[in-house]
Write a protein that holds these residues in place. Structure first.
Motif: not given
Length: 243
Positions: A51-52, A87, A94, A97-98, A111, A159, A163
């Protein structure tokens, strides 16, 4: 197909580990060819951060649409909130991924490069707004770095909590530090009464009582508009400490 590739990749990352998963494994699970994978993602690292690129484009467009009426520090803080929204769209993804990024040094380095691109976008906007100011470029770079640091501190806290809670509240609190440190003070109302008050003597609507009616322990401190609170407190402490 893009979403299917991301889903397949993360399923394999969780089952086998990132290093043990190949692009061939991902496309086999997704039921597509390698050419389809590389049409969407230049590398395996890119599938972790799908998404970045879109978010960076949105941020750049948001800053480009800014006008002179926008206070620049508040504007870059609002731009950083676009990353938070990305996020928050999918908290479970999210968080996954973290956790994955923490385990893989190569992803952490990737990152950091993404974060640097966000910071550069903020700094370039601020440099344009601070053109002609003393140390304008330095000022812009320091504020951009502070915005990214505050945003990322709050985002990682959210995160780490898997979340839970309201991420926007946490990020707003963090960005508030940047706004209070570097942003312009709120603009005073432009009413006739406010104009008269600022143009005339200090506090014209609050007449002082005669001197012989004042208690002995009254201290009056006069400070300029927009002075930081710590300086006002320092003046009070200094005055009270006098014999």
């Amino acid at each position: 197909m893009r979403d299917a590739l991301v889903a397949a990749a993360f399923r394999l990352f969780l089952e086998r580990g990132y290093e043990q998963t190949t692009v061939d494994d991902i496309v086999a699970l997704a039921g597509v060819g390698r050419r389809s994978f590389f049409r969407y993602f230049p590398s395996k690292e890119d599938v972790v951060f799908p998404d970045h690129e879109r978010c960076l484009a949105d941020m750049t467009a948001f800053l480009a649409a800014s006008g002179k009426e926008h206070e620049p520090v508040r504007r870059v803080c609002d731009a950083a909130r676009l990353v938070l929204l990305m996020y928050a769209e999918n908290p479970s993804f999210s968080v996954q991924r973290y956790r994955l990024t923490k385990q893989v040094p190569g992803l952490r380095a990737y990152e950091l490069s993404v974060v640097w691109r966000y910071e550069r976008a903020l700094a370039e906007y601020l440099r344009g707004r601070f053109t002609g100011r003393p140390d304008g470029n330095l000022h812009a770079d320091v504020i951009a770095a502070a915005v990214v640091a505050a945003h990322n501190n709050a985002l990682r806290s959210w995160l780490r909590s898997a979340g839970q809670g309201d991420a926007s509240t946490t990020v707003d609190h963090a960005l508030g530090y940047v706004q209070s440190a570097f942003g312009a003070p709120p603009t005073a109302p432009t009413s006739t009464a406010a104009t008269a008050a600022t143009a005339g003597p200090a506090f014209p609507s609050l007449p002082m009582p005669p001197a012989d009616e004042l208690p002995d322990d009254v201290v009056v401190v006069v400070s300029r508009r927009g002075a930081p609170l710590w300086r006002v407190v320092q003046e009070i402490e200094t005055t009270l400490g006098r014999d």
